[in-house]
Enzyme design. Structure first.
Site, short mmCIF file in Angstrom:
data_model
loop_
_atom_site.label_atom_id
_atom_site.label_comp_id
_atom_site.label_asym_id
_atom_site.label_seq_id
_atom_site.Cartn_x
_atom_site.Cartn_y
_atom_site.Cartn_z
N GLY A 87 0.84 -1.20 0.00
CA GLY A 87 0.00 0.00 0.00
C GLY A 87 0.87 1.24 0.00
CE LYS A 110 8.37 7.62 -4.63
NZ LYS A 110 8.85 7.04 -5.90
NE ARG A 173 4.27 8.03 -8.44
CZ ARG A 173 4.81 6.95 -7.87
NH1 ARG A 173 6.02 6.55 -8.19
NH2 ARG A 173 4.12 6.27 -6.98
NE ARG A 180 0.85 1.16 -6.95
CZ ARG A 180 1.97 1.85 -6.76
NH1 ARG A 180 3.13 1.24 -6.82
NH2 ARG A 180 1.93 3.13 -6.50
CG ASP A 249 5.39 -3.38 -5.26
OD1 ASP A 249 5.99 -4.44 -5.48
OD2 ASP A 249 5.94 -2.39 -4.73
CG ASN A 250 7.74 -0.86 -7.88
OD1 ASN A 250 6.90 -0.23 -7.24
ND2 ASN A 250 8.92 -1.18 -7.39
CG ASP A 259 8.17 2.93 -7.22
OD1 ASP A 259 9.05 3.66 -6.74
OD2 ASP A 259 7.25 2.44 -6.54
P1 AMP Z 1 9.10 1.00 -3.33
O1 AMP Z 1 10.38 0.27 -3.06
O2 AMP Z 1 9.26 2.48 -3.48
O3 AMP Z 1 8.33 0.39 -4.45
O4 AMP Z 1 8.21 0.84 -2.02
C1 AMP Z 1 7.78 -0.40 -1.53
C2 AMP Z 1 6.80 -0.20 -0.40
O5 AMP Z 1 7.44 0.42 0.71
C3 AMP Z 1 5.62 0.68 -0.75
O6 AMP Z 1 4.50 0.17 -0.08
C4 AMP Z 1 6.02 2.02 -0.20
O7 AMP Z 1 4.92 2.83 0.08
C5 AMP Z 1 6.75 1.61 1.05
N1 AMP Z 1 7.74 2.62 1.50
C6 AMP Z 1 8.90 2.98 0.92
N2 AMP Z 1 9.53 3.93 1.61
C7 AMP Z 1 8.77 4.20 2.69
C8 AMP Z 1 8.87 5.10 3.80
N3 AMP Z 1 9.89 5.92 3.95
N4 AMP Z 1 7.86 5.08 4.71
C9 AMP Z 1 6.82 4.25 4.59
N5 AMP Z 1 6.66 3.39 3.58
C10 AMP Z 1 7.62 3.36 2.62
MG MG Z 2 6.71 0.97 -5.41
#
Ligand code: AMP
Ligand code: MG
Length: 482
Positions: A87, A110, A173, A180, A249-250, A259
């Protein structure tokens, strides 16, 4: 003068399970770093009536547009092969804006603070990675590759703690949607068929209305999404883009690149290139991108099984047949893309060998991918002894022989090559350089780089310093530490 917001927030009207209603968490001292005027214009938004402070308040989420309706979206995903409920952990969708042409765009912040999906994260983002996403996503757009875009970056005036304290920032963004493969995985895991149907119909209505009346909507959606992903990955391969974290998810169902974390562009041609520090096994290496796209599509197909046919065996058979057609579809499109890069018209059996032999040569000689195609377009970036190599000269003779069968003028051939071979890409060392300066509040280098990247297929004054590959052989690494 009004800004021109025109919100119609359809996703927020979906059932409770799909999202959390939540506002961005206000920040201390927002300060605008960059605003994308071209994109604003495309969205029919006009911020010229606002002063810098008002724009900063807006893009930090401190003051929301009245018609917006913020939500964090629920989704799941296979991360490096492992299934997790995820999420928006640090993003909120403030709403869907309609342009004058009635095109619909998600507007998402973001780095906007914690949500129900933050797990152990702080919900925040750092300035460097947000500016990096801005640069690369805008570069991808100008390269003609489907992508989410970046409307603004503001500093928050707060620190985020990673390995060291960093400046906090929020990126706005803009996407066709943020749905996704992982969104389907989340809903499928809840095992409520009615919710799955709602999501299916929503995606079709929003992105692929042409299949609304299909006999088997879910199988047609699978095929459509597959074609979109094949086209997308082929575009990535064309310019040497390595996404770096192709988790389910990406992968956006609209077919946009989404992403921008550890992504980077390949310089020296090596199919096994990986930049991400956490991708130790090379799961998301350059040459693996089509393999992973197919793997992700298989996970998507699994979600759709209950909707494909009441008879589960029949549903699985239909989905499997379709998924198994991936390689053939991919190879055909890949060959055509490579033909374009070499200026070849028509189709000849031997083309494949001609293409593969060039790639093998580039790999063996460790030459720059982008600049090799520039050389073939008679556009040399710098002196490179490799191009005097006999193997290369022999290859070039074969290529020139093949060009003779083009039935087209040399101008047409060069025109074709110029359309698909960029003269400039966001080179890793250049991106690092401008980010370092931006971190020290010097924004001139980033603005110059962005300007050059706006026209990657056109020769521009001062382009040369952005085309030269890095001098150092040190392996470039990217980090997820965002
Ligand atoms: P990503 O690697 O950017 O695709 O993120 C994977 C998951 O981790 C997603 O659910 C993001 O919302 C969550 N996420 C990444 N960075 C943070 C953060 N600093 N705080 C909370 N959730 C995060
Ligand atoms: Mg992501």
């Amino acid at each position: 003068m009004t800004i021109g917001w025109c919100f119609d927030n359809t996703y927020s009207r979906l059932p409770e399970a799909f999202k959390e209603n939540i506002n961005p968490v206000p920040v201390k001292k927002p300060e605008l770093i960059i605003l994308n005027k071209d994109l604003a214009q495309r969205l029919n938004l006009n911020f010229s009536g606002l002063n810098n402070k008002e724009i900063s308040e807006l893009f930090s989420g401190n003051s929301l547009p009245p018609e917006s309706n913020s939500i964090a979206q629920a989704y799941a995903g296979h991360q490096f092969g492992h299934f997790t409920m995820l999420g928006d952990g640090r993003a909120v969708l403030i709403g869907e804006h309609l342009s004058k042409k009635r095109d619909r765009y998600d507007i998402q912040f973001k780095g906007s603070g914690k949500t129900a999906f933050s797990r152990n994260g702080d919900g925040r983002a750092a300035l460097g990675p947000m500016l990096r996403e801005y640069i690369i996503s805008e570069a991808m757009y100008s390269l003609g590759i489907p992508t989410t875009r970046s409307l603004a970056v503001v500093k928050t005036g707060e620190e985020v703690v990673r390995e060291t304290p960093l400046k906090g920032a929020i990126l706005t963004r803009v996407a066709l949607s943020h749905i996704r493969v992982g969104t389907f995985q989340y809903i499928a895991a809840r095992q409520k068929k009615d919710e799955l149907e709602i999501l299916l119909n929503y995606v079709i209505e929003r992105h692929y209305p042409n299949i609304k009346k299909s006999k088997n909507k879910s199988i047609d959606l699978l095929e459509t999404v597959m074609e979109k992903q094949i086209d997308l990955v082929i575009n990535w391969m064309r310019v040497g883009f390595i996404h770096g974290v192709m988790n389910t998810d990406n992968m956006s169902l609209s077919g946009e690149t989404i992403d921008y974390g550890p992504c980077a562009f390949m310089d020296i041609y090596d199919p096994k290139t990986v930049f991400s520090s956490i991708d130790q096994m090379g799961r998301y290496a350059y040459c693996n991108q089509p393999v992973i796209a197919k793997w992700n599509l298989s996970r998507f197909a699994e979600c759709l099984v209950p909707l494909i046919d009441k008879d589960q065996d029949k549903a699985i058979k239909l989905a499997t047949e379709l998924i198994n057609s991936f390689e053939k579809r991919y190879e055909e499109k890949w060959l055509n893309m490579m033909r374009d890069k070499l200026g070849l018209f028509g189709i000849e059996q031997k083309d494949k060998f001609l293409i593969l032999d060039l790639l093998t040569w580039m790999h063996q000689k460790k030459v720059d991918y982008t600049n090799t195609f520039c050389h073939l377009m008679n556009f040399d970036i710098q002196k490179n002894e490799n191009f005097n190599d006999n193997d290369f000269k022999n290859w070039k003779k074969r290529w020139q022989e093949r060009l003779k069968t083009n039935n087209n003028t040399t101008e047409k051939c060069i025109e074709l090559m110029r359309r698909v071979n960029p003269l400039v890409i966001p080179r890793n060392h250049k991106v690092e350089e401008v980010l370092n300066e931006a971190n020290k509040d010097n924004l001139e280098p980033i603005n110059q780089l962005l300007q050059i990247l706006k026209n990657p297929y056109i020769y521009q004054k001062n382009i040369n310093e952005y085309q030269v590959p890095p001098v150092s052989n040190k392996k470039y690494q990217t980090f997820c530490g965002t």
